[in-house]
Design a protein around this motif. Structure first.
Motif, PDB file in Angstrom:
ATOM      1  N   ARG A 116     -35.238 -23.374   6.140  1.00 40.69           N
ATOM      2  CA  ARG A 116     -36.226 -23.911   7.074  1.00 40.69           C
ATOM      3  C   ARG A 116     -37.604 -23.813   6.427  1.00 40.69           C
ATOM      4  NH1 ARG A 116     -36.988 -22.157  13.347  1.00 40.69           N
ATOM      5  NH2 ARG A 116     -35.235 -23.570  13.535  1.00 40.69           N
ATOM      6  N   THR A 126     -45.126 -36.621   8.748  1.00 39.69           N
ATOM      7  CA  THR A 126     -44.848 -35.828   7.545  1.00 39.69           C
ATOM      8  C   THR A 126     -43.428 -35.292   7.535  1.00 39.69           C
ATOM      9  OG1 THR A 126     -47.159 -35.192   7.198  1.00 39.69           O
ATOM     10  CG2 THR A 126     -45.471 -33.742   6.275  1.00 39.69           C
ATOM     11  N   THR A 127     -42.997 -34.669   8.632  1.00 41.62           N
ATOM     12  CA  THR A 127     -41.673 -34.043   8.619  1.00 41.62           C
ATOM     13  C   THR A 127     -40.552 -35.081   8.572  1.00 41.62           C
ATOM     14  OG1 THR A 127     -41.746 -33.852  11.044  1.00 41.62           O
ATOM     15  CG2 THR A 127     -42.430 -31.934   9.771  1.00 41.62           C
ATOM     16  N   SER A 128     -40.732 -36.212   9.225  1.00 42.56           N
ATOM     17  CA  SER A 128     -39.677 -37.227   9.182  1.00 42.56           C
ATOM     18  C   SER A 128     -39.542 -37.803   7.772  1.00 42.56           C
ATOM     19  CB  SER A 128     -39.961 -38.345  10.188  1.00 42.56           C
ATOM     20  OG  SER A 128     -41.179 -39.008   9.894  1.00 42.56           O
ATOM     21  N   GLY A 131     -37.951 -35.238   5.639  1.00 43.35           N
ATOM     22  CA  GLY A 131     -36.546 -35.177   5.991  1.00 43.35           C
ATOM     23  C   GLY A 131     -35.726 -36.279   5.343  1.00 43.35           C
ATOM     24  N   GLU A 138     -34.409 -28.112   7.008  1.00 40.89           N
ATOM     25  CA  GLU A 138     -34.968 -28.194   8.356  1.00 40.89           C
ATOM     26  C   GLU A 138     -36.479 -28.004   8.282  1.00 40.89           C
ATOM     27  OE1 GLU A 138     -34.753 -25.991  12.746  1.00 40.89           O
ATOM     28  OE2 GLU A 138     -33.482 -25.294  11.082  1.00 40.89           O
ATOM     29  N   PHE A 139     -37.222 -28.933   8.866  1.00 40.15           N
ATOM     30  CA  PHE A 139     -38.676 -28.861   8.855  1.00 40.15           C
ATOM     31  C   PHE A 139     -39.209 -28.652  10.262  1.00 40.15           C
ATOM     32  CE2 PHE A 139     -37.613 -31.444   5.124  1.00 40.15           C
ATOM     33  CZ  PHE A 139     -38.351 -30.798   4.138  1.00 40.15           C
ATOM     34  N   GLN A 141     -43.205 -28.179  12.212  1.00 41.37           N
ATOM     35  CA  GLN A 141     -44.592 -28.493  11.890  1.00 41.37           C
ATOM     36  C   GLN A 141     -45.525 -28.168  13.041  1.00 41.37           C
ATOM     37  OE1 GLN A 141     -45.358 -32.697  11.439  1.00 41.37           O
ATOM     38  NE2 GLN A 141     -47.112 -32.397  10.093  1.00 41.37           N
TER      39      GLN A 141
END
Length: 269
Positions: A116, A126-128, A131, A138-139, A141
């Motif tokens: 993580r 950013t996280t998508s 990903g 796993e992100f 934010q």
């Protein structure tokens, strides 16, 4: 003085900072080991801009918290070939470990399925996007508001996110001195875990939103020219007004050392 926890296995003193003497691969090993340790520690990446800010704390007391954060860091990695070049005439060989290269290596060499990663900063996508590049990671934010440093509620919210995120790797991407001060708060609070890295714009490089300078410019210490050319409105003051102060800072550091040695050994030496 830095607390005992902050001393690297090898350190090199320059401009009143204790820089890490670890190689790039040794730093990666240290990051991996600290990610699995109980408690929380963090890494900072001094560059010319940071050193200039640290020296301005006498004129700007708010920067004292930045200095305190630097003192308590687990490692201070030289992020500037200019600093390395300035140190060399004094017989000090600073290994250059660019924060953007370190971030990329962490993603490509250390992170495996089930890890993580927490991000403080970045944008809504950013996280998508990360990903899509690293689907097994796993992100989580937290995006703080602008001006977080002067907003105590925002700082507290960011600190609570880090405390509760249960991540082995925490990436602080809110810029200096905000990232370093927040990381320090998480460290002294004692409720966070994992390893924190103050990474500047490293995620933007990783996602391709910003482009690194060509290798020859990096090796020649000219990456700042490339960054200035690509974003002059934001960076002109940092590189053309504030950055050149590093030469006066280095001269002052040398002179202070020279005078100290003169007092120790007397005028005949």
């Amino acid at each position: 003085m830095p607390i005992e926890q902050s001393r690297a296995p090898q350190s090199l003193g320059f401009l009143d900072l204790e820089f890490s003497g670890l190689s790039f691969e040794q730093v990666l090993e240290t990051v991996a080991e600290r990610a699995d340790r109980p408690g929380f520690s963090y890494i900072v990446t001094p560059n010319v801009d940071h050193v200039v800010k640290l020296r301005a704390k006498a004129e700007h007391p708010s920067l004292q918290a930045f200095s305190d954060a630097y003192d308590a860091a687990a490692l201070r990695l030289c992020d500037s070939r200019i600093l390395a070049a300035l140190a060399k005439p004094f017989g000090i060989i600073l290994p250059v470990v660019p924060g953007s290269d370190l971030t990329a290596a962490i993603f490509r060499k250390l992170l495996v399925a089930g890890h993580r990663v927490a991000i403080v900063g970045g944008s809504a996508d950013t996280t998508s996007r990360l990903g899509n590049l690293f689907p097994d990671i796993e992100f989580v934010q937290h995006i703080p508001p602008m001006g977080m440093l002067s907003n105590s509620a925002a700082m507290k919210a960011a600190e609570e996110f880090v405390n509760q995120c249960d991540a082995g790797f925490v990436l602080f991407a809110t810029g200096a001195p905000q990232s370093e001060i927040l990381a320090h708060r998480c460290f002294i609070g004692g409720d966070a875990k994992g390893i924190g890295l103050c990474i500047g714009a490293s995620i933007e490089f990783l996602l391709g939103d910003q482009r690194r300078a060509p290798q020859w410019m990096q090796r020649a210490g000219l990456e700042w020219v490339h960054r200035l050319a690509t974003n002059p409105r934001r960076l002109w003051r940092r590189y053309l007004v504030e950055g050149p102060r590093i030469f006066l800072i280095t001269a002052g550091w040398w002179w202070a050392r020279h005078r100290t040695k003169g007092r120790m050994f007397g005028p005949g030496i």
